[in-house]
Design an enzyme around this catalytic site. Structure first.
Site, PDB file in Angstrom:
ATOM      1  N   TYR A 200      -1.341  -0.766  10.499  1.00 34.16           N
ATOM      2  CA  TYR A 200      -1.486  -1.200   8.994  1.00 34.16           C
ATOM      3  C   TYR A 200      -0.195  -0.520   8.190  1.00 34.16           C
ATOM      4  O   TYR A 200       0.328  -1.213   7.515  1.00 34.16           O
ATOM      5  CB  TYR A 200      -2.916  -0.431   8.694  1.00 34.16           C
ATOM      6  CG  TYR A 200      -3.180  -0.889   7.106  1.00 34.16           C
ATOM      7  CD1 TYR A 200      -3.613  -1.923   6.602  1.00 34.16           C
ATOM      8  CD2 TYR A 200      -2.927   0.269   6.053  1.00 34.16           C
ATOM      9  CE1 TYR A 200      -3.944  -2.053   5.240  1.00 34.16           C
ATOM     10  CE2 TYR A 200      -2.936   0.220   4.927  1.00 34.16           C
ATOM     11  CZ  TYR A 200      -3.573  -1.104   4.436  1.00 34.16           C
ATOM     12  OH  TYR A 200      -3.923  -1.399   3.033  1.00 34.16           O
TER      13      TYR A 200
ATOM     14  N   SER B 225       0.842  -1.248  -0.005  1.00 35.89           N
ATOM     15  CA  SER B 225      -0.002  -0.068  -0.038  1.00 35.89           C
ATOM     16  C   SER B 225       0.830   1.221   0.139  1.00 35.89           C
ATOM     17  O   SER B 225       2.085   1.059   0.672  1.00 35.89           O
ATOM     18  CB  SER B 225      -0.863   0.123   1.256  1.00 35.89           C
ATOM     19  OG  SER B 225      -1.531   1.313   1.357  1.00 35.89           O
TER      20      SER B 225
END
Length: 260
Positions: free
Chosen positions: A166, A149
């Site tokens: 994350y 990401s």
């Protein structure tokens, strides 16, 4: 010398896509199947997998599904063995399964940290290791595509998301990709990463509802969010012989957010 069409073809190839029942995983499975690959999908929920397999079948793609919780170490080896039993071998692995959790860093629950890390990092390692040992290394061939990401390339702007685990996990996936590429190149295995920006999905629907699509798109030079086609070209490039001399790389697909 092969044509461009031949280089991008996946006819006769096999692919395992984790987190493939919906969203970005299903988009990438669809792309691989459209190029001729046979597909095995995984996710935790059988009903969502059944819907995904039916969707792919409606597009003429041969696919089956295995329900597994890849955050549990004990599920990984039987899952990979069953995928190989169905496919014969695994040419392409897309490590897409992932989770997020939002909370302020000072109050971040350790159980949330572990949940995110176990799925986003530990399972990527365990699935890649199993696929490598059982299929790719013996055959001296393979394509591994890890989904990271742009959150792994930077922190979050003040007052925006609070996704410490994350972001950390996705940065780990990026360096895992580099390091594994260095080790497994001698086996003819390429290892690359795709780093999506903001795509509407189940994982991002809360933020989308809170901020709105226009506000989220304004920081992108292309002034748009990702859609249901924007990962297709990249995953086919990394999976096919068109990308056979690319390894250890991370490609951001984010409308230019990470470039400015």
């Amino acid at each position: 010398m092969r044509t461009t069409q031949e280089l991008f073809s996946l006819q006769g190839k096999t692919a395992l896509v984790t987190g493939g029942s919906r969203g970005l995983g299903l988009q990438m499975a669809e792309a691989l199947g459209e190029q001729g690959a046979r597909i095995v999908l995984s996710a935790r929920k059988q009903d969502e997998l059944d819907e995904a397999v039916a969707h792919l079948a409606s597009r003429g793609i041969e696919a089956s599904a295995i329900a597994a919780d890849l955050s549990q170490d004990a599920d990984v080896q039987p899952f990979v063995e069953e995928a190989i039993r169905r496919l014969g071998h695994i040419d392409i692995l897309v490590n897409n399964a992932g989770a997020s959790w939002g909370a302020p860093a000072e109050d971040y629950p350790v159980e949330a940290w572990d949940k995110v890390m176990n799925l986003n990092v530990r399972s990527v390692f365990l699935v890649a290791q199993a696929v490598g040992k059982l299929s790719m290394i013996p055959r001296r061939s393979g394509r591994i595509i890890n989904i990271s990401s742009i959150a792994g390339l930077s922190g979050n702007p003040p007052g925006s998301m609070q996704t410490l685990a994350y972001n950390t996990s996705k940065a780990a996936v990026i360096n895992f990709t580099r390091t594994l590429a260095g080790e497994w190149g001698r086996y003819g295995i390429t290892v690359n990463s795709i780093a999506p920006g903001f795509f509407p999905s189940k994982m991002t629907k809360g933020l989308l509802a809170k901020m709105g699509a226009d506000a989220l798109a304004k920081d992108a030079p292309l002034n748009r969010l990702g859609d249901d086609e924007d990962l297709k070209g990249a995953v086919v490039l990394f999976a096919s012989d068109a990308g056979k001399h690319i390894t250890g790389q991370t490609l951001a697909i984010d409308g230019g957010v990470s470039a400015v």
